[in-house]
Design a protein around this motif. Structure first.
Motif, PDB file in Angstrom:
ATOM      1  N   GLY A  32       0.813  -1.211   0.000  1.00 38.94           N
ATOM      2  CA  GLY A  32       0.000   0.000   0.000  1.00 38.94           C
ATOM      3  C   GLY A  32       0.845   1.258   0.000  1.00 38.94           C
ATOM      4  O   GLY A  32       0.544   2.235  -0.702  1.00 38.94           O
ATOM      5  N   ILE A  33       1.928   1.238   0.781  1.00 36.57           N
ATOM      6  CA  ILE A  33       2.837   2.380   0.832  1.00 36.57           C
ATOM      7  C   ILE A  33       3.507   2.586  -0.520  1.00 36.57           C
ATOM      8  O   ILE A  33       3.585   3.702  -1.046  1.00 36.57           O
ATOM      9  N   TRP A  34       3.990   1.477  -1.111  1.00 33.29           N
ATOM     10  CA  TRP A  34       4.628   1.571  -2.429  1.00 33.29           C
ATOM     11  C   TRP A  34       3.650   2.101  -3.468  1.00 33.29           C
ATOM     12  O   TRP A  34       4.008   2.919  -4.308  1.00 33.29           O
ATOM     13  N   SER A  35       2.430   1.601  -3.406  1.00 38.79           N
ATOM     14  CA  SER A  35       1.416   2.012  -4.383  1.00 38.79           C
ATOM     15  C   SER A  35       1.164   3.516  -4.305  1.00 38.79           C
ATOM     16  O   SER A  35       1.069   4.200  -5.329  1.00 38.79           O
ATOM     17  N   ASP A  36       1.075   4.038  -3.084  1.00 35.70           N
ATOM     18  CA  ASP A  36       0.856   5.477  -2.898  1.00 35.70           C
ATOM     19  C   ASP A  36       2.046   6.288  -3.419  1.00 35.70           C
ATOM     20  O   ASP A  36       1.869   7.327  -4.065  1.00 35.70           O
ATOM     21  N   LEU A  37       3.254   5.810  -3.139  1.00 37.46           N
ATOM     22  CA  LEU A  37       4.458   6.538  -3.534  1.00 37.46           C
ATOM     23  C   LEU A  37       4.683   6.514  -5.044  1.00 37.46           C
ATOM     24  O   LEU A  37       5.003   7.536  -5.659  1.00 37.46           O
ATOM     25  N   LEU A  38       4.511   5.330  -5.628  1.00 35.70           N
ATOM     26  CA  LEU A  38       4.863   5.129  -7.033  1.00 35.70           C
ATOM     27  C   LEU A  38       3.697   5.331  -7.988  1.00 35.70           C
ATOM     28  O   LEU A  38       3.874   5.282  -9.210  1.00 35.70           O
TER      29      LEU A  38
END
Length: 349
Positions: A32-38
């Motif tokens: 979820g964190i990666w998805s938000d960042l990328l």
């Protein structure tokens, strides 16, 4: 000066493995964190952070987000040893020392970015002093090509900053020679880092060593020939990059203690002063030069690679990169730099 066309980036560098859904609470939270960042909807547990668009600024945001949302503290270097969702989650759960203890080693003078058995590539920091920006090169180098970043002394808020470019170059070479006692050496520097890399190459030649690769990314050779307006342009670029770093890192401390901005602002000011007082010597070998081909602002002149000609006896191969000066570490731009550098190093092995 030989102006070269850039090769097309290796498409294999951007290929990810077959999708596998994240497993367990930690993997799902990381995804979820990666998805938000990328800005990617679907993140697989085997996706490599750098292969799907991650870079140094994203890495800083990653550290802050994981700490604030999951309660884990991450070392920057864990992104190199555990760059996938599955590997990162495993390191966090197992309490890997590389994952869960923050200290000042992210700000050490010598920053290991990638291991391997071949002669390393040593990358020298730009004006703000950090070499994190070179982590984007990792996926473009041979699997056995080590990568090290050299960072400004004083980022820890304790050590004295360098008093001259020559002093800095000799200091960095002392660290380089502990890793690789003899040449041929491979050096790369962005902006002010290219100036320092050139000075290191000159010093190595004085010692009778061979420099197989000296590569510079949009580096100014002699600040003393520039007027006040030009120097102000450079200082403004450095201030903008520091603000850019601070924006991505937020107000939190990366590495404990001082905030990122508090660490890099004095370094940036000192390096700007050193650059203004420095005059290059002559390097006897060849230079690979990457020029940012898009002006930083309206009517701003591009850096002229020919200005290095009096300080380079060998050939200069110039590659124009379709970006602004401060955009050279973006994934699509570091990819073309990485392709050229990797190919040249493979010729030397």
């Amino acid at each position: 000066i030989d102006r070269r066309a850039l090769p097309k980036p290796d498409s294999e560098s951007f290929v990810t493995k077959e999708y596998a859904a994240p497993e367990g609470e930690i993997e799902l939270a990381l995804a979820g964190i990666w998805s938000d960042l990328l800005k990617i909807d679907q993140i697989g547990r085997h996706d490599n952070f750098f292969a799907i668009g991650g870079h140094s600024l994203m890495a800083m945001r990653m550290i802050s987000s994981v700490q604030s949302k999951l309660g884990f503290s991450l070392k920057l270097k864990m992104l190199f040893t555990s760059p996938t969702i599955a590997e990162m989650a495993k390191s966090l759960v197992q309490g890997s020392p590389a994952a869960t203890t923050l200290g000042d080693d992210e700000y050490s003078v010598l920053l290991p970015l990638k291991g391997g058995s071949r002669p390393p590539l040593f990358c020298i920091h730009p004006g703000q002093g950090l070499s994190w920006i070179y982590m984007g090169l990792v996926k473009h180098l041979h699997s056995e090509r080590p990568l090290y970043g050299l960072q400004a002394r004083g980022l820890d808020g304790k050590a004295a900053m360098a008093g001259s470019v020559e002093e800095m170059a000799k200091d960095y070479l002392a660290h380089v020679c502990k890793i690789q006692p003899h040449g041929p050496y491979h050096l790369l520097g962005w902006s002010f880092g290219g100036t320092v890399a050139h000075s290191m190459a000159v010093e190595l030649e004085k010692q009778g060593e061979k420099v197989a690769l000296l590569a510079m990314m949009d580096s100014v050779c002699d600040f003393s020939v520039y007027g006040d307006d030009d120097e102000e342009e450079y200082e403004q670029d450095e201030k903008e990059y520091v603000q850019h770093l601070s924006h991505f890192a937020g107000k939190s401390s990366i590495g404990g203690g001082l905030t990122l901005q508090e660490r890099v602002m004095p370094i940036s000011a000192n390096n700007s002063d050193l650059a203004g007082r420095f005059k290059p010597s002559v390097f006897g070998g060849n230079v690979t030069y990457f020029r940012a081909a898009v002006p930083s602002r309206d009517k701003a002149p591009l850096v002229d690679p020919a200005s290095w000609a009096p300080y380079v006896r060998g050939e200069m191969a110039v590659y124009d990169v379709a970006c602004k000066h401060l955009e050279m570490d973006k994934p699509e731009n570091i990819a073309v730099v990485g392709a050229v550098v990797a190919a040249k190093m493979e010729k030397h092995f």
